[in-house]
Scaffold this active site. Sequence first.
Site, PDB file in Angstrom:
ATOM      1  N   ARG A  74       0.807  -1.208   0.000  1.00 18.10           N
ATOM      2  CA  ARG A  74       0.000   0.000   0.000  1.00 18.10           C
ATOM      3  C   ARG A  74       0.852   1.276   0.000  1.00 18.10           C
ATOM      4  O   ARG A  74       0.688   2.150  -0.836  1.00 18.10           O
ATOM      5  CB  ARG A  74      -0.873   0.002   1.246  1.00 18.10           C
ATOM      6  CG  ARG A  74      -2.126   0.779   1.131  1.00 18.10           C
ATOM      7  CD  ARG A  74      -3.058   0.286   2.192  1.00 18.10           C
ATOM      8  NE  ARG A  74      -2.834  -1.133   2.431  1.00 18.10           N
ATOM      9  CZ  ARG A  74      -3.416  -2.103   1.750  1.00 18.10           C
ATOM     10  NH1 ARG A  74      -4.268  -1.826   0.826  1.00 18.10           N
ATOM     11  NH2 ARG A  74      -3.136  -3.362   2.010  1.00 18.10           N
ATOM     12  N   THR A  75       1.758   1.354   0.930  1.00 21.79           N
ATOM     13  CA  THR A  75       2.513   2.604   1.076  1.00 21.79           C
ATOM     14  C   THR A  75       3.365   2.861  -0.169  1.00 21.79           C
ATOM     15  O   THR A  75       3.405   3.972  -0.687  1.00 21.79           O
ATOM     16  CB  THR A  75       3.390   2.549   2.341  1.00 21.79           C
ATOM     17  OG1 THR A  75       2.562   2.220   3.445  1.00 21.79           O
ATOM     18  CG2 THR A  75       4.067   3.870   2.597  1.00 21.79           C
TER      19      THR A  75
ATOM     20  N   LYS B  67      24.303  -6.455   0.322  1.00 21.53           N
ATOM     21  CA  LYS B  67      25.772  -6.552   0.234  1.00 21.53           C
ATOM     22  C   LYS B  67      26.426  -5.873   1.425  1.00 21.53           C
ATOM     23  O   LYS B  67      27.636  -5.734   1.489  1.00 21.53           O
ATOM     24  CB  LYS B  67      26.256  -5.884  -1.055  1.00 21.53           C
ATOM     25  CG  LYS B  67      25.735  -6.535  -2.311  1.00 21.53           C
ATOM     26  CD  LYS B  67      26.151  -5.703  -3.524  1.00 21.53           C
ATOM     27  CE  LYS B  67      25.398  -6.162  -4.758  1.00 21.53           C
ATOM     28  NZ  LYS B  67      25.401  -5.130  -5.805  1.00 21.53           N
TER      29      LYS B  67
ATOM     30  N   ARG C  88      11.248   3.154   3.596  1.00 20.07           N
ATOM     31  CA  ARG C  88      10.716   2.256   4.627  1.00 20.07           C
ATOM     32  C   ARG C  88      11.841   1.318   5.036  1.00 20.07           C
ATOM     33  O   ARG C  88      12.582   0.816   4.189  1.00 20.07           O
ATOM     34  CB  ARG C  88       9.546   1.437   4.097  1.00 20.07           C
ATOM     35  CG  ARG C  88       9.214   0.299   5.054  1.00 20.07           C
ATOM     36  CD  ARG C  88       7.887  -0.303   4.799  1.00 20.07           C
ATOM     37  NE  ARG C  88       6.834   0.635   5.141  1.00 20.07           N
ATOM     38  CZ  ARG C  88       5.553   0.282   5.244  1.00 20.07           C
ATOM     39  NH1 ARG C  88       5.199  -0.962   5.063  1.00 20.07           N
ATOM     40  NH2 ARG C  88       4.642   1.173   5.551  1.00 20.07           N
TER      41      ARG C  88
ATOM     42  N   HIS D 101       5.310   6.546  11.340  1.00 20.56           N
ATOM     43  CA  HIS D 101       4.822   6.401   9.968  1.00 20.56           C
ATOM     44  C   HIS D 101       4.061   7.693   9.640  1.00 20.56           C
ATOM     45  O   HIS D 101       2.840   7.718   9.563  1.00 20.56           O
ATOM     46  CB  HIS D 101       3.897   5.176   9.904  1.00 20.56           C
ATOM     47  CG  HIS D 101       3.605   4.711   8.511  1.00 20.56           C
ATOM     48  ND1 HIS D 101       3.979   5.409   7.390  1.00 20.56           N
ATOM     49  CD2 HIS D 101       2.962   3.607   8.062  1.00 20.56           C
ATOM     50  CE1 HIS D 101       3.582   4.742   6.328  1.00 20.56           C
ATOM     51  NE2 HIS D 101       2.968   3.652   6.706  1.00 20.56           N
TER      52      HIS D 101
END
Lengths: 140, 306
Positions: free
Chosen positions: B51-52, B80, B101, B129
């Site tokens: 969604r985000t 890595k 995120r 958030h």
Amino acid sequence: MLNIDSLQKGIVIDHIEAGMGMKIYDLLKLDELDCCVALIKNARSSKHGKKDIIKIEGDITIDFEILGFIDPNITIDVIDDGKIVEKKKLVLPEVLTNVIKCKNPRCITSIEEEIDHIFRLCDSEKRRYRCIYCEQEYQA
Amino acid sequence: MKHVIDPLDLSVEEIDNLLNLADDIAANPKKYAKVCEGKKLATLFYEPSTRTRLSFEAAMLNMGGSVLGFSSADSSSASKGESVADTIRVVSGYADICAMRHPKEGAPMRAARYSRIPVINAGDGGHQHPTQTLTDLMTIRRKKHTLGGLTIGLCGDLKFGRTVHSLIKSLARYDGVRFILISPEELRVPDYILEEVIKAKNIPYQEVVDLEEVIGELDILYMTRVQKERFFNEEDYVRLKDSYILTEAKMKKAKPDMAVLHPLPRVNEIALEVDDDPRAAYFEQAQNGVYVRMALMMTLLGVEVC
């Protein structure tokens, strides 16, 4: 009893909890000074039985803020001409950088290399700090 | 350079302006179709999100901009061993704005310290958030025509639910707000939110376990999912995941104008039958997320409609 000469000019960090002197020596990076520094361990103390003392000779500037976090009972006397000319009052520092580590396994500090562990004072009365990244609490 | 890492990085006035702009975008989307032409959004998603990420991408595409990025840590240089600080320094040369995120709390703040482009926190672990908060605020304001004087019920995982923490911090700045915190004992709001936000501002609040006991008092019911990925212990998750299920039977006890919000995705905490209830606002909320992210990116990029 061991005798250390009185200072004509310098700083005396007194009433350090016995055993903490070396830690403070390291935190203040006193090894980097080229003046005369005396660390006295287990000196007699009327209040606590024993204490540590640090004497630093010369006209030097040291950031003592961190000591307010380590132990608010520590006293700092500025000496000039053999007399105490100033007693510095210790307060909790607003920000602590790389003094304490964040223990939250979910915090970015747990994986990111070369990251400074920074805590900000959030409640001086309760001596509470928070990690600036994850807000994990640390009580001094 | 303005970054949005915490919802409180935006003042009440800035939030008002953003929500006004988002409302205008919702009403006149065509007006904004080219406002970000030539601009690039980097979506740095170190953990899965549908969604985000799609909402950010849709927001930029709606404004005529373009999008680049990755959608899991496995497909990024993090696999890595590259640090967040290094990644953002590189990405700063590739894009005009970035949404990050990350499963680790504080990662976007770390990025912001090294970034040459605005960084938007798109969710950092169980912490903050802010764009979900803006989405929530926009939806509440559109439903109730105000952000003050409301009784807000927050229900479910209030411990790890980052959307809950961000929303409480933001709503605490409006007058007359009252919180009813509905959760199992183990998933209560963290002490620091109670002490430093709710109690510090003398905001009336109640902590309860039973949703039905309080649902009739609420203007807003904010449901949350018990998130499996926030638990270190599977047993705890299994025990707590079905703590609350909102059904039509429970909705009968609610006010006729209460609005039900949910940051989505839901699992089973809102029964499908509730979707048809006019008080169910969660799909509209998801749509609002696109508008508010458009408004936020426009503001951070400093672009305006000609």
